[in-house]
Design a protein around this motif. Sequence first.
Motif, PDB file in Angstrom:
ATOM      1  N   SER A   1       0.942  -1.269  -0.218  1.00  0.00           N
ATOM      2  CA  SER A   1       0.095  -0.098   0.113  1.00  0.00           C
ATOM      3  C   SER A   1       0.789   1.160   0.217  1.00  0.00           C
ATOM      4  O   SER A   1       1.961   1.289   0.325  1.00  0.00           O
TER       5      SER A   1
ATOM      6  N   ARG B   1       0.411   3.843   1.956  1.00  0.00           N
ATOM      7  CA  ARG B   1       0.538   4.004   3.323  1.00  0.00           C
ATOM      8  C   ARG B   1       1.833   3.339   3.745  1.00  0.00           C
ATOM      9  O   ARG B   1       2.658   4.030   4.469  1.00  0.00           O
TER      10      ARG B   1
ATOM     11  N   GLN C   1      -3.022  12.548  -3.977  1.00  0.00           N
ATOM     12  CA  GLN C   1      -3.580  12.857  -2.946  1.00  0.00           C
ATOM     13  C   GLN C   1      -5.079  13.221  -3.380  1.00  0.00           C
ATOM     14  O   GLN C   1      -6.074  13.097  -2.445  1.00  0.00           O
TER      15      GLN C   1
ATOM     16  N   GLN D   1      -6.983  11.450  -5.267  1.00  0.00           N
ATOM     17  CA  GLN D   1      -7.687  10.293  -5.188  1.00  0.00           C
ATOM     18  C   GLN D   1      -8.365   9.912  -3.759  1.00  0.00           C
ATOM     19  O   GLN D   1      -7.805  10.091  -2.669  1.00  0.00           O
ATOM     20  N   ASP D   2      -9.272   9.336  -3.570  1.00  0.00           N
ATOM     21  CA  ASP D   2      -9.988   9.102  -2.196  1.00  0.00           C
ATOM     22  C   ASP D   2      -8.958   8.086  -1.447  1.00  0.00           C
ATOM     23  O   ASP D   2      -8.725   6.944  -2.148  1.00  0.00           O
ATOM     24  N   ASP D   3      -8.658   8.343  -0.383  1.00  0.00           N
ATOM     25  CA  ASP D   3      -7.746   7.592   0.393  1.00  0.00           C
ATOM     26  C   ASP D   3      -6.794   6.759  -0.039  1.00  0.00           C
ATOM     27  O   ASP D   3      -6.459   5.539  -0.599  1.00  0.00           O
TER      28      ASP D   3
ATOM     29  N   GLY E   1      -4.012   6.317   0.539  1.00  0.00           N
ATOM     30  CA  GLY E   1      -3.030   5.410   1.327  1.00  0.00           C
ATOM     31  C   GLY E   1      -3.290   3.962   1.236  1.00  0.00           C
ATOM     32  O   GLY E   1      -2.384   3.030   1.351  1.00  0.00           O
ATOM     33  N   THR E   2      -4.530   3.639   0.590  1.00  0.00           N
ATOM     34  CA  THR E   2      -4.986   2.595   0.529  1.00  0.00           C
ATOM     35  C   THR E   2      -4.593   1.763  -0.823  1.00  0.00           C
ATOM     36  O   THR E   2      -4.826   0.553  -1.099  1.00  0.00           O
TER      37      THR E   2
END
Length: 180
Positions: free
Chosen positions: A82, A84, A119, A121-123, A125-126
């Motif tokens: 990921s 993250r 950034q 894009q939604d979340d 980190g996933t």
Amino acid sequence: MELPTPQDLRQRRTELDLTQSTLAEMAGVSQPLIARIEGGDVDPRLSTLRRIVNALEEAEGGVVRAADLMNETVVSVAPDDSVRFARDVMLDEGFSQLPVIRDGRPVGIISNSDIRHAQEQDDVGTLPVADVMRESVTTVEPSATLEEIDAALDHHSAVLVVESGETTGIVTEADVAAHL
């Protein structure tokens, strides 16, 4: 860059106590070609001249290779990790970028700026690293010279050292600066 004259090449070779045959073998050219270049009978291609000069520099002990500069421990992430996780590794290690490696082979690079640009894009980190990384990665062989590494670092902040397709090290601008 000033090119050496045939006399310069002959003088360097004789000062190093090298025969034409030995220099030819070191440079990967024929002995008659060395004789013709030194005699001024032929103008070598630039690539041939570079191989001869590199061989002379190596004989003088002045050639720095990627293998001399590289960090053998390559901190990396996989394309399926990921974003993250990649960010956490960069924070923990104090790096601004990481190579992306699959089965020992480089497939890309991910940096803080890549993450910052994703950034929207939604979340982010996933997402898998593969969705955010840049696929262009510069590689050299362990025998690459400092000159070749410098040229690559003019366009990229890190160069991966690859031998037979396997990542064996990394050279950054900081490594070259530390050497100098």
